[in-house]
Design a protein around this motif. Structure first.
Motif, mmCIF file in Angstrom:
data_model
loop_
_atom_site.group_PDB
_atom_site.id
_atom_site.type_symbol
_atom_site.label_atom_id
_atom_site.label_comp_id
_atom_site.label_asym_id
_atom_site.label_seq_id
_atom_site.Cartn_x
_atom_site.Cartn_y
_atom_site.Cartn_z
ATOM 1 N N PHE A 1 0.831 -1.195 0.000
ATOM 2 C CA PHE A 1 0.000 0.000 0.000
ATOM 3 C C PHE A 1 0.867 1.246 0.000
ATOM 4 O O PHE A 1 1.849 1.341 0.741
ATOM 5 N N VAL A 2 0.509 2.217 -0.828
ATOM 6 C CA VAL A 2 1.207 3.501 -0.885
ATOM 7 C C VAL A 2 0.362 4.606 -0.257
ATOM 8 O O VAL A 2 0.812 5.333 0.628
ATOM 9 N N GLY A 3 -0.863 4.755 -0.727
ATOM 10 C CA GLY A 3 -1.768 5.762 -0.210
ATOM 11 C C GLY A 3 -3.157 5.554 -0.762
ATOM 12 O O GLY A 3 -3.339 4.921 -1.798
ATOM 13 N N GLY A 4 -4.151 6.089 -0.071
ATOM 14 C CA GLY A 4 -5.527 5.953 -0.505
ATOM 15 C C GLY A 4 -6.355 7.155 -0.119
ATOM 16 O O GLY A 4 -5.969 7.942 0.752
ATOM 17 N N ILE A 5 -7.509 7.287 -0.763
ATOM 18 C CA ILE A 5 -8.403 8.414 -0.532
ATOM 19 C C ILE A 5 -9.835 7.898 -0.479
ATOM 20 O O ILE A 5 -10.223 7.020 -1.252
ATOM 21 N N SER A 6 -10.632 8.429 0.449
ATOM 22 C CA SER A 6 -11.992 7.966 0.654
ATOM 23 C C SER A 6 -12.906 8.421 -0.472
ATOM 24 O O SER A 6 -12.571 9.292 -1.271
ATOM 25 N N GLY A 7 -14.099 7.819 -0.507
ATOM 26 C CA GLY A 7 -15.058 8.146 -1.551
ATOM 27 C C GLY A 7 -15.499 9.596 -1.547
ATOM 28 O O GLY A 7 -15.814 10.145 -2.603
ATOM 29 N N ARG A 8 -15.527 10.220 -0.368
ATOM 30 C CA ARG A 8 -15.875 11.636 -0.262
ATOM 31 C C ARG A 8 -14.653 12.549 -0.340
ATOM 32 O O ARG A 8 -14.795 13.763 -0.218
ATOM 33 N N SER A 9 -13.490 11.975 -0.514
ATOM 34 C CA SER A 9 -12.233 12.725 -0.580
ATOM 35 C C SER A 9 -11.970 13.519 0.695
ATOM 36 O O SER A 9 -11.260 14.526 0.659
ATOM 37 N N ASP A 10 -12.522 13.057 1.823
ATOM 38 C CA ASP A 10 -12.348 13.745 3.096
ATOM 39 C C ASP A 10 -11.314 13.083 4.000
ATOM 40 O O ASP A 10 -11.068 13.558 5.105
ATOM 41 N N ARG A 11 -10.714 11.993 3.553
ATOM 42 C CA ARG A 11 -9.698 11.313 4.331
ATOM 43 C C ARG A 11 -8.686 10.677 3.402
ATOM 44 O O ARG A 11 -9.051 10.076 2.387
ATOM 45 N N THR A 12 -7.428 10.818 3.751
ATOM 46 C CA THR A 12 -6.352 10.166 3.029
ATOM 47 C C THR A 12 -5.500 9.360 3.997
ATOM 48 O O THR A 12 -5.425 9.670 5.184
ATOM 49 N N MET A 13 -4.869 8.320 3.480
ATOM 50 C CA MET A 13 -3.957 7.487 4.245
ATOM 51 C C MET A 13 -2.690 7.293 3.434
ATOM 52 O O MET A 13 -2.747 7.179 2.210
#
Length: 126
Positions: free
Chosen positions: A47-59
């Motif tokens: 895993f590198v990074g991800g973004i939620s469906g609402r674009s309100d959270r990133t990891m």
């Protein structure tokens, strides 16, 4: 049905920057999380990074925090990965992934993602 296509991979010197993009087609909504994974030769996909469906959270993975930034254009179903201060250890094939319809939470687990792109090669050299 659903298709993901990555763009922007290439060769760069250490310390340089690249921007990857992932375009999604074949689905009528953007209410799903997306993520980037990468796989170096002989290594497991990570895993590198991800973004939620609402674009309100990133990891982000610890190895890229502070250097990589995710963003998303929901109207065009496009996700971007801005990669700065690149290191040779960032060399890998980078894959775009999307969850199923209305799966809005971002996760670090690749099995959570139903759709995958073909990958784009990023090579960082001295």
């Amino acid at each position: 049905q659903v298709q993901l296509v990555e763009f922007g991979g290439g060769f760069v010197q250490a310390g340089g920057s690249l921007r990857l993009s992932c375009e999604v087609s074949g689905r009528s909504n953007s209410n799903f999380a997306m993520a980037w994974f990468r796989q170096a030769p002989g290594k497991e996909r990570e895993f590198v990074g991800g973004i939620s469906g609402r674009s309100d959270r990133t990891m982000y993975a610890d190895s890229v925090k502070g250097r990589f930034t995710l963003s998303r254009d929901g109207a065009e179903n496009t996700m971007y990965l801005q990669m700065n201060s690149l290191k040779p250890e960032d060399t890998a094939v980078y894959y775009c992934a999307a969850r199923g319809d209305r799966s809005v939470a971002v996760t670090t687990t690749q099995i959570s993602y139903a759709h995958w792109g073909q990958g784009t090669q990023v090579t960082v050299s001295l």
